[in-house]
Design a protein around this motif. Structure first.
Motif, PDB file in Angstrom:
ATOM      1  N   GLY A 105       0.832  -1.197   0.000  1.00 34.26           N
ATOM      2  CA  GLY A 105       0.000   0.000   0.000  1.00 34.26           C
ATOM      3  C   GLY A 105       0.870   1.252   0.000  1.00 34.26           C
ATOM      4  O   GLY A 105       0.607   2.213  -0.719  1.00 34.26           O
ATOM      5  N   ASP A 106       1.968   1.182   0.764  1.00 35.54           N
ATOM      6  CA  ASP A 106       2.864   2.329   0.836  1.00 35.54           C
ATOM      7  C   ASP A 106       3.511   2.638  -0.496  1.00 35.54           C
ATOM      8  O   ASP A 106       3.955   3.748  -0.737  1.00 35.54           O
ATOM      9  CB  ASP A 106       3.968   2.063   1.872  1.00 35.54           C
ATOM     10  CG  ASP A 106       3.443   2.204   3.293  1.00 35.54           C
ATOM     11  OD1 ASP A 106       4.083   1.693   4.227  1.00 35.54           O
ATOM     12  OD2 ASP A 106       2.380   2.831   3.446  1.00 35.54           O
ATOM     13  N   LEU A 107       3.567   1.636  -1.345  1.00 40.68           N
ATOM     14  CA  LEU A 107       4.187   1.858  -2.648  1.00 40.68           C
ATOM     15  C   LEU A 107       3.425   2.891  -3.461  1.00 40.68           C
ATOM     16  O   LEU A 107       3.974   3.536  -4.335  1.00 40.68           O
ATOM     17  CB  LEU A 107       4.240   0.561  -3.458  1.00 40.68           C
ATOM     18  CG  LEU A 107       5.305  -0.453  -3.095  1.00 40.68           C
ATOM     19  CD1 LEU A 107       5.289  -1.560  -4.118  1.00 40.68           C
ATOM     20  CD2 LEU A 107       6.669   0.195  -3.069  1.00 40.68           C
ATOM     21  N   LEU A 108       2.123   2.996  -3.157  1.00 39.08           N
ATOM     22  CA  LEU A 108       1.306   3.857  -3.999  1.00 39.08           C
ATOM     23  C   LEU A 108       1.270   5.302  -3.530  1.00 39.08           C
ATOM     24  O   LEU A 108       0.521   6.101  -4.057  1.00 39.08           O
ATOM     25  CB  LEU A 108      -0.125   3.292  -4.065  1.00 39.08           C
ATOM     26  CG  LEU A 108      -0.178   1.910  -4.714  1.00 39.08           C
ATOM     27  CD1 LEU A 108      -1.566   1.324  -4.620  1.00 39.08           C
ATOM     28  CD2 LEU A 108       0.234   2.000  -6.180  1.00 39.08           C
ATOM     29  N   THR A 109       2.085   5.637  -2.542  1.00 40.53           N
ATOM     30  CA  THR A 109       2.114   7.035  -2.125  1.00 40.53           C
ATOM     31  C   THR A 109       2.790   7.861  -3.211  1.00 40.53           C
ATOM     32  O   THR A 109       3.610   7.350  -3.954  1.00 40.53           O
ATOM     33  CB  THR A 109       2.921   7.198  -0.822  1.00 40.53           C
ATOM     34  OG1 THR A 109       4.223   6.659  -1.047  1.00 40.53           O
ATOM     35  CG2 THR A 109       2.258   6.478   0.322  1.00 40.53           C
ATOM     36  N   PRO A 110       2.432   9.142  -3.304  1.00 41.61           N
ATOM     37  CA  PRO A 110       2.999   9.979  -4.378  1.00 41.61           C
ATOM     38  C   PRO A 110       4.525   9.991  -4.348  1.00 41.61           C
ATOM     39  O   PRO A 110       5.165  10.006  -5.398  1.00 41.61           O
ATOM     40  CB  PRO A 110       2.448  11.382  -4.084  1.00 41.61           C
ATOM     41  CG  PRO A 110       1.436  11.235  -3.040  1.00 41.61           C
ATOM     42  CD  PRO A 110       1.434   9.864  -2.509  1.00 41.61           C
ATOM     43  N   THR A 111       5.114   9.968  -3.140  1.00 43.10           N
ATOM     44  CA  THR A 111       6.575   9.971  -3.075  1.00 43.10           C
ATOM     45  C   THR A 111       7.146   8.769  -3.791  1.00 43.10           C
ATOM     46  O   THR A 111       8.031   8.888  -4.635  1.00 43.10           O
ATOM     47  CB  THR A 111       7.045   9.911  -1.614  1.00 43.10           C
ATOM     48  OG1 THR A 111       6.159  10.664  -0.824  1.00 43.10           O
ATOM     49  CG2 THR A 111       8.452  10.411  -1.477  1.00 43.10           C
ATOM     50  N   ASN A 112       6.643   7.603  -3.465  1.00 43.71           N
ATOM     51  CA  ASN A 112       7.190   6.391  -4.072  1.00 43.71           C
ATOM     52  C   ASN A 112       6.863   6.297  -5.552  1.00 43.71           C
ATOM     53  O   ASN A 112       7.657   5.804  -6.333  1.00 43.71           O
ATOM     54  CB  ASN A 112       6.668   5.160  -3.330  1.00 43.71           C
ATOM     55  CG  ASN A 112       7.329   5.007  -1.975  1.00 43.71           C
ATOM     56  OD1 ASN A 112       8.471   5.395  -1.798  1.00 43.71           O
ATOM     57  ND2 ASN A 112       6.613   4.464  -1.016  1.00 43.71           N
ATOM     58  N   LEU A 113       5.676   6.762  -5.915  1.00 45.63           N
ATOM     59  CA  LEU A 113       5.342   6.730  -7.340  1.00 45.63           C
ATOM     60  C   LEU A 113       6.284   7.627  -8.117  1.00 45.63           C
ATOM     61  O   LEU A 113       6.746   7.277  -9.210  1.00 45.63           O
ATOM     62  CB  LEU A 113       3.889   7.169  -7.556  1.00 45.63           C
ATOM     63  CG  LEU A 113       2.856   6.112  -7.190  1.00 45.63           C
ATOM     64  CD1 LEU A 113       1.458   6.657  -7.383  1.00 45.63           C
ATOM     65  CD2 LEU A 113       3.051   4.850  -8.034  1.00 45.63           C
ATOM     66  N   ARG A 114       6.600   8.777  -7.512  1.00 40.06           N
ATOM     67  CA  ARG A 114       7.515   9.666  -8.207  1.00 40.06           C
ATOM     68  C   ARG A 114       8.899   9.039  -8.284  1.00 40.06           C
ATOM     69  O   ARG A 114       9.624   9.217  -9.258  1.00 40.06           O
ATOM     70  CB  ARG A 114       7.592  11.015  -7.485  1.00 40.06           C
ATOM     71  CG  ARG A 114       8.295  12.077  -8.323  1.00 40.06           C
ATOM     72  CD  ARG A 114       8.556  13.302  -7.541  1.00 40.06           C
ATOM     73  NE  ARG A 114       9.083  12.936  -6.231  1.00 40.06           N
ATOM     74  CZ  ARG A 114       9.269  13.789  -5.250  1.00 40.06           C
ATOM     75  NH1 ARG A 114       8.992  15.040  -5.439  1.00 40.06           N
ATOM     76  NH2 ARG A 114       9.726  13.390  -4.085  1.00 40.06           N
ATOM     77  N   THR A 115       9.249   8.302  -7.232  1.00 39.16           N
ATOM     78  CA  THR A 115      10.523   7.595  -7.236  1.00 39.16           C
ATOM     79  C   THR A 115      10.622   6.665  -8.434  1.00 39.16           C
ATOM     80  O   THR A 115      11.592   6.672  -9.183  1.00 39.16           O
ATOM     81  CB  THR A 115      10.662   6.781  -5.943  1.00 39.16           C
ATOM     82  OG1 THR A 115      10.549   7.650  -4.837  1.00 39.16           O
ATOM     83  CG2 THR A 115      11.990   6.067  -5.895  1.00 39.16           C
ATOM     84  N   TYR A 116       9.593   5.847  -8.593  1.00 32.88           N
ATOM     85  CA  TYR A 116       9.592   4.924  -9.724  1.00 32.88           C
ATOM     86  C   TYR A 116       9.601   5.692 -11.038  1.00 32.88           C
ATOM     87  O   TYR A 116      10.280   5.320 -11.989  1.00 32.88           O
ATOM     88  CB  TYR A 116       8.362   4.016  -9.683  1.00 32.88           C
ATOM     89  CG  TYR A 116       8.517   2.848  -8.749  1.00 32.88           C
ATOM     90  CD1 TYR A 116       7.651   2.681  -7.669  1.00 32.88           C
ATOM     91  CD2 TYR A 116       9.515   1.907  -8.939  1.00 32.88           C
ATOM     92  CE1 TYR A 116       7.788   1.614  -6.812  1.00 32.88           C
ATOM     93  CE2 TYR A 116       9.665   0.839  -8.078  1.00 32.88           C
ATOM     94  CZ  TYR A 116       8.797   0.694  -7.021  1.00 32.88           C
ATOM     95  OH  TYR A 116       8.938  -0.356  -6.164  1.00 32.88           O
ATOM     96  N   GLY A 117       8.815   6.781 -11.072  1.00 32.67           N
ATOM     97  CA  GLY A 117       8.761   7.570 -12.287  1.00 32.67           C
ATOM     98  C   GLY A 117      10.141   8.077 -12.675  1.00 32.67           C
ATOM     99  O   GLY A 117      10.548   7.979 -13.834  1.00 32.67           O
ATOM    100  N   ASN A 118      10.879   8.586 -11.696  1.00 33.23           N
ATOM    101  CA  ASN A 118      12.230   9.064 -11.977  1.00 33.23           C
ATOM    102  C   ASN A 118      13.093   7.957 -12.532  1.00 33.23           C
ATOM    103  O   ASN A 118      13.780   8.123 -13.534  1.00 33.23           O
ATOM    104  CB  ASN A 118      12.882   9.601 -10.690  1.00 33.23           C
ATOM    105  CG  ASN A 118      12.393  10.982 -10.340  1.00 33.23           C
ATOM    106  OD1 ASN A 118      11.862  11.672 -11.180  1.00 33.23           O
ATOM    107  ND2 ASN A 118      12.567  11.368  -9.098  1.00 33.23           N
ATOM    108  N   SER A 119      13.043   6.811 -11.858  1.00 34.95           N
ATOM    109  CA  SER A 119      13.872   5.688 -12.307  1.00 34.95           C
ATOM    110  C   SER A 119      13.544   5.297 -13.732  1.00 34.95           C
ATOM    111  O   SER A 119      14.421   5.091 -14.555  1.00 34.95           O
ATOM    112  CB  SER A 119      13.652   4.480 -11.408  1.00 34.95           C
ATOM    113  OG  SER A 119      14.425   4.563 -10.250  1.00 34.95           O
TER     114      SER A 119
END
Lengths: 303, 403, 291
Positions: free
Chosen positions: A67-81
């Motif tokens: 569930g924590d994966l879907l926070t905006p911070t983590n989503l942006r993390t994946y987006g950057n990668s």
């Protein structure tokens, strides 16, 4: 020569012409050593990873990490990668292919080829702190190239153009240093397989260079090109030390986020780290799936 | 107001530090130490009477060189080696400490992961439970906040060195699980070949003349040194030991002004002029200054306001493969000689006040320490709260604006 | 217009010569132009690669006296020691990796094409699994009973090699696969078998030589990975080159630059040797006519 009477057509023919097929079990023997090794040293740590992603700090089972994966911070993390990996994969693939072709089939002296191959081997792993430092000395605020461009060409990269090595763009430029050679190494055998006779034959049939590329060379090379690009994508996706050194972790990418969680410092949440890593595995699985579809399509042109 | 609070806090700390030292002139009277206090303790305690000239070369001042306790040494020798972790040789002069220990005891040293952080050390213990191989650390040197956490996770074992009583009560765990070893103060390490107008205080860093020149020495979501850097910057501009938010605001401002370079600055970055102003502990800056020896010139500036100190603590792993070697190492570090070696590395050793009183401080090293009066040292609760705030909000408040 | 090379034209040297005599050769001018283009590409690439190295070199010279960074490094016994260690570990890794992957790729191509995606996924897993997680998993598994590898130095070394073999999977397999793709494996295998060779002989004397280019490139990559690798070596407490680099990179300014360049140079030379050895005997039949 390979001129035999066997049909050299589609890959599907392989299974249609069994080659002294023994018992089914014997077939598996051929891949057994590899599978055993993979299980012992790869699958087992992966199992820890999967299990760990479902655990919280106390060890109880939970899906909160996902569930924590879907926070905006983590989503942006994946987006950057994903963004950085995709850009450097495509750029690296194109440039790497051009360079490989130049030395193999472009009419350059033969010795350059082995020099380039060996150099590529080294450069493809020149990463982490030494690479970050090398580029800082080159394109940093007081870097060699920066000063040269400022003093000789009159272009002030940092002050007038807002360029910074310690940004996403800078990171991409640095990543290319190992993406580029990796591509050269991977695609070299494929370019090697492009028989010169085909080129001459197509010319003899009146094809222009463009037509040669469009109808002969590229279709043949496409599966390898695509596969290599995906590999480059994965390579960039998994890179960490270089980015960490260059940006101090200020640009959030997946690998840095994971190591922060795993390393046990202040942010420590091991389960989340594993979940993030699982996210990476999923993204990779998707890329491979994509690659398979593309490859199956382009493999029609190959024997 | 922040300054006044800080003054009171440091006075309180100094007062607390003074009491145990005054109470026990002879550390040998400490009853709780595991090993029988030996000649080392006896000779170190007697004021100025003992001859110091010959031994001062090795131990400084009136301190005698460390003499390991025979029983403990024998037990350690049977184990054969000591595994340390995350001890860079130029951090607090650990290089000399390690080699001195090696010569004095004859043990082999197995040094792990010198680039590691406190979290890596704790993690190493955790992932090597039950492993008696060379991957498991015996001793750790971590930031203050990691001590109590390690106790909770049952990762460390208690041990009280023979000089236990001269360690200030506020700097150690009552049950002996962890104990402060040294502290440093945050300062600016400046490459004066590049920066001619040296900044004197935190607010100076915001000046446009320092555009693209200021960096931290670590990742503020992970490194104790960097987190302290962010926190300290705030103290000078409205923050306090209880409020680290102004620190984040300061760095956001620094970043917007274009002065902040978001890389993990290493010595090479300072030397090359890429980040000629680095925020680091005094001891790291001064060690660099010595190492570079004028090539280029380095000046370490302790900021005029917002003086922030950070303490590290030692502990022995509960799963240490070589527990006796570990205890021997602790005895060494907390002996006068060990403490003086840290002092030589520009770190303030935890027994400093006691040693000054006993006259066993190395005067040469003492003279080289920069003036750090007015330094505030946060308590455990304050550290936990501030670290939490900074690590959780760095990316969104400051990092997001970095391209 | 459908494409695909017409196999009928492949390798018909006689036809080529006839056509050439008839004057139907591609225009020299077009060839010359493209050659300039390729030279251009090469030069730009060389600049991109060498300018950062040159900048690093300039920086390393700033030490006083100028070459102090280099002399200090070469005087340090740990430098040669760790570099040699990593190199040897790298060679062992390459051998084991090849021994595992070439038969597997070959087998999959020939007998178990359905398994291909699965095997590919496994070989790509090491890419995705961060090395730090891999090494933690390995430590947890092999640092206690029943298999306690980490209690001895040799065991830890073995674990290191195993981890590196795993890390080399993506590159080695991709190289081998590309190589196999460009030779007609099935025909070769069938031809070899119809001449009476067993599987082992086929692999050793027919398949391996034709894969030389791919194997070499895979070997280069693996060796470079091993020499530069840091995380696994650090957590397994092995005296490898990666940890050494970080050790001296700590608070020294000029030495890290010197070490990076020296190791770059030495690795390059080592690969040069590998290439020369790999070129080996030219008496092997070049079945596919590759250049």
């Amino acid at each position: 020569m390979t001129e035999t009477a066997l049909p050299l057509s589609t890959g599907g023919a392989l299974s249609a012409r069994p080659l002294r097929r023994g018992r089914g079990l014997l077939n598996w023997l051929g891949v057994a050593p590899f599978l055993l090794f993979a299980v012992a040293f790869l699958i087992i740590p992966t199992v820890y990873l999967v299990v760990g992603s479902f655990q919280d700090a106390a060890g109880a089972l939970t899906i909160k990490n996902y569930g924590d994966l879907l926070t905006p911070t983590n989503l942006r993390t994946y987006g950057n990668s994903i963004e950085i990996s995709a850009v450097t994969a495509i750029a690296g693939a194109i440039l790497g292919f051009l360079l490989a072709y130049a030395v193999i089939a472009g009419g350059l002296p033969r010795f350059l080829r082995s020099a380039l191959m060996t150099f590529s081997g080294v450069a493809s792993n020149f990463a982490g702190v030494p690479l970050a430092l090398a580029f800082t000395f080159t394109l940093g605020r007081v870097g060699l190239l920066t000063l040269f461009v400022r003093n000789v060409v009159g272009v002030d990269l940092y002050n007038d153009h807002g360029f910074s090595l310690f940004s996403k763009l800078g990171l991409e430029i640095v990543y290319l240093y190992f993406q580029f050679p990796l591509m050269v190494l991977i695609i070299a055998p494929a370019i090697d397989g492009l028989k010169r006779d085909w080129r001459e034959a197509s010319e003899n049939m009146g094809a222009s260079t463009f037509q040669y590329w469009r109808y002969v060379a590229l279709p043949i090379l496409m599966p390898s090109l695509l596969g290599s690009t995906i590999l480059l994508f994965a390579n960039a996706f998994g890179a960490q030390a270089t980015a960490y050194q260059l940006t101090g972790g200020s640009i959030d990418i997946a690998t840095i986020a994971i190591s922060r969680q795993i390393r046990g410092d202040v942010l420590f949440n091991e389960g989340l780290g594993y979940a993030l890593a699982m996210g990476m595995v999923v993204i990779m699985a998707v890329s491979i799936g994509l690659y398979s579809i593309l490859q199956r399509r382009s493999e029609r042109w190959l024997k | 107001m922040a300054r006044g609070f800080g003054l009171v806090a440091s006075l309180a700390l100094a007062a607390a530090a003074c009491t145990p030292a005054a109470g026990t002139a002879a550390p040998s009277s400490a009853a709780a130490s595991a090993a029988a206090p030996s000649s080392a303790a006896a000779s170190a305690s007697s004021g100025g009477a003992s001859p110091s000239a010959s031994s001062s070369a090795a131990a400084g001042g009136n301190a005698q060189p460390w003499a390991p306790d025979a029983t403990l040494l024998a037990a350690a020798k049977k184990e054969g080696s000591l595994t340390t972790i995350a001890l860079p040789h130029s951090w607090c002069n650990y290089g000399e400490a390690l080699s001195t220990f090696k010569t004095a005891t004859g043990l082999t040293l197995n040094e792990l992961n010198p680039d590691g952080g406190s979290g890596d050390e704790v993690n190493a213990i955790k992932s090597n439970k039950g492993n008696t191989g060379p991957q498991a650390p015996d001793v750790i040197d971590v930031g203050l906040s990691f001590g109590p956490q390690a106790v909770k996770d049952k990762l460390i074992q208690p041990y009280k060195v023979s000089t236990w009583d001269s360690i200030p009560a506020t700097a150690k765990d009552a049950n002996g699980y962890w104990y402060g070893d040294y502290y440093g103060v945050l300062a600016f390490e400046v490459n004066t070949d590049v920066v001619t107008n040296v900044p004197k205080d935190w607010s100076d860093l915001l000046k446009p003349e320092y555009k693209g020149q200021v960096a931290l020495a670590g990742d503020p979501t992970v490194s104790n040194q960097a987190i302290s850097g962010v926190w300290a910057a705030g103290i000078a501009s409205g923050g306090s030991l209880d409020n680290a938010q102004p620190g984040l605001d300061f760095f956001k401002q620094l970043n917007t002004a274009g002065n902040f370079v978001p890389i993990i600055s290493k010595t090479a970055n300072v030397a090359s002029g890429e980040t000629p102003i680095r925020i680091a502990w005094t001891y790291n800056g001064l060690a660099d200054k010595d190492k570079l020896a004028g090539n280029p010139n380095i000046q370490v500036v302790v900021p005029a306001t917002g003086r922030f100190g950070g303490m590290y603590v030692q502990a022995i792993s509960a799963y240490a493969p070589h527990p006796n070697a570990a205890k021997l190492w602790m005895e060494f570090l907390y002996s006068d000689q060990g403490q003086n070696l840290w002092l030589k590395g520009y770190c303030n050793p935890i027994r400093y006040d006691a040693m000054v009183k006993a006259g066993t401080v190395d005067p040469a090293a003492q003279a080289k320490l920069p003036d750090t009066s007015g330094t505030q040292l946060p308590t455990l609760d304050q550290i936990t709260k501030a670290s939490d705030l900074i690590t959780k909000n760095w990316a969104s408040q400051v990092g997001a604006t970095v391209k | 217009m459908t494409a695909g090379p017409n196999p009928a034209f492949a390798g018909r040297g006689v036809v080529d010569n006839v056509l050439r005599d008839a004057g139907l050769t591609p225009s020299r001018r077009a060839r010359g132009l493209s050659k300039i283009l390729w030279w251009g590409v090469f030069v730009v690439a060389v600049l991109y690669f060498f300018v950062p190295l040159y900048a690093t070199f300039l920086f390393s010279l700033k030490a006083r006296p100028n070459l102090a960074a280099y002399t200090n490094t070469l005087d340090d016994p740990q430098f040669i020691g760790s570099l040699l260690y990593s190199f040897v570990v790298g060679l062992i890794t390459v051998v084991i990796s090849m021994a595992l992957l070439v038969p597997t790729a070959f087998w999959v191509r020939l007998r178990l094409p359905r398994l291909r995606r699965f095997i590919e996924f496994i070989t790509l897993l090491p890419f995705v699994i961060p090395p730090v997680i891999l090494v933690f998993g390995l430590l947890r598994t092999y640092s206690r009973a029943p298999i306690a590898l980490t209690n001895s130095n040799l065991g830890s070394d073995a674990l290191l090699v195993a981890a590196y073999v795993v890390l080399s999977f993506p590159y080695m397999y991709r190289a081998v696969d590309t190589g196999l793709r460009s030779i007609d494996v099935q025909s070769l295998a069938e031809a070899s078998q119809s001449l009476g060779a067993g599987w082992l002989r086929t692999m050793w004397q027919v398949i391996f030589p034709n894969l030389r280019v791919s194997l070499l490139s895979g070997a280069f990559l693996t060796l470079a990975i091993v020499i530069g690798e840091f995380t696994v070596a650090t957590f397994l407490a092995r005296p490898a080159f990666g940890p050494y680099l970080s050790l001296i990179g700590g608070n020294k300014a000029y030495e890290p630059a010197a070490v990076a360049l020296i190791s770059f140079g030495l690795t390059w030379i080592a690969m040069g040797f590998l290439a020369v050895i790999g070129r080996g005997s030219r008496t092997r039949v070049q079945v596919t006519g590759a250049r």
